[in-house]
Design a protein around this motif. Sequence first.
Motif, PDB file in Angstrom:
ATOM      1  N   LYS A  34      42.855 -62.956   0.590  1.00  0.00           N
ATOM      2  CA  LYS A  34      42.197 -61.993   1.452  1.00  0.00           C
ATOM      3  C   LYS A  34      40.836 -61.655   1.848  1.00  0.00           C
ATOM      4  O   LYS A  34      40.213 -62.032   0.522  1.00  0.00           O
ATOM      5  N   SER A  35      40.253 -61.038   2.745  1.00  0.00           N
ATOM      6  CA  SER A  35      39.049 -60.818   2.631  1.00  0.00           C
ATOM      7  C   SER A  35      38.644 -59.887   1.416  1.00  0.00           C
ATOM      8  O   SER A  35      39.471 -59.101   1.072  1.00  0.00           O
ATOM      9  N   GLY A  36      37.264 -60.046   1.178  1.00  0.00           N
ATOM     10  CA  GLY A  36      36.897 -59.009  -0.052  1.00  0.00           C
ATOM     11  C   GLY A  36      35.607 -59.455  -0.309  1.00  0.00           C
ATOM     12  O   GLY A  36      35.000 -60.426   0.105  1.00  0.00           O
ATOM     13  N   ALA A  37      34.961 -58.809  -1.617  1.00  0.00           N
ATOM     14  CA  ALA A  37      33.725 -59.177  -1.829  1.00  0.00           C
ATOM     15  C   ALA A  37      34.036 -59.907  -3.495  1.00  0.00           C
ATOM     16  O   ALA A  37      35.066 -59.698  -4.151  1.00  0.00           O
ATOM     17  N   CYS A  38      33.016 -60.522  -3.742  1.00  0.00           N
ATOM     18  CA  CYS A  38      32.930 -61.236  -5.160  1.00  0.00           C
ATOM     19  C   CYS A  38      31.482 -61.609  -5.587  1.00  0.00           C
ATOM     20  O   CYS A  38      30.738 -61.562  -4.603  1.00  0.00           O
ATOM     21  N   VAL A  46      30.785 -60.986   0.620  1.00  0.00           N
ATOM     22  CA  VAL A  46      31.662 -60.610   1.181  1.00  0.00           C
ATOM     23  C   VAL A  46      32.224 -61.746   2.034  1.00  0.00           C
ATOM     24  O   VAL A  46      31.519 -62.238   2.767  1.00  0.00           O
ATOM     25  N   ILE A  60      35.881 -53.756   6.450  1.00  0.00           N
ATOM     26  CA  ILE A  60      35.758 -54.350   5.201  1.00  0.00           C
ATOM     27  C   ILE A  60      34.311 -54.447   4.929  1.00  0.00           C
ATOM     28  O   ILE A  60      34.057 -54.011   3.928  1.00  0.00           O
ATOM     29  N   SER A  63      33.042 -50.502   4.032  1.00  0.00           N
ATOM     30  CA  SER A  63      33.642 -49.878   2.933  1.00  0.00           C
ATOM     31  C   SER A  63      33.077 -50.603   1.789  1.00  0.00           C
ATOM     32  O   SER A  63      32.831 -50.085   0.675  1.00  0.00           O
ATOM     33  N   TYR A  64      32.657 -51.823   1.657  1.00  0.00           N
ATOM     34  CA  TYR A  64      31.820 -52.537   0.726  1.00  0.00           C
ATOM     35  C   TYR A  64      30.433 -51.996   0.396  1.00  0.00           C
ATOM     36  O   TYR A  64      30.120 -51.659  -0.556  1.00  0.00           O
TER      37      TYR A  64
END
Length: 89
Positions: A34-38, A46, A60, A63-64
């Motif tokens: 799923k979408s998100g940060a790393c 992101v 998304i 919020s990050y």
Amino acid sequence: MKPEQIYQELKKIAEKMGVAVEEHNLGPNGLQVKSGACVVHGQQFVIIDKHKSLSKKIRILASYLAQLPHEEVFAVPAVRELLNRYAEE
């Protein structure tokens, strides 16, 4: 501001903060993704599913970025308000 303008402004802010924003096809490939940060080799990313709606992409990314120290980075008032709203959540 139009949603596309907001998204572009968020991407500019991310770049100024050293966060790379990439959109990829995260569709069905046998893995649960799923979408998100790393962070990869010290670089913040992101990753956003390119098939998400524009409003979800904004959510998304905003919020990050709201979690990071963004107060010193210039943002147009509408985007600054959005970041502050997500920071409070």
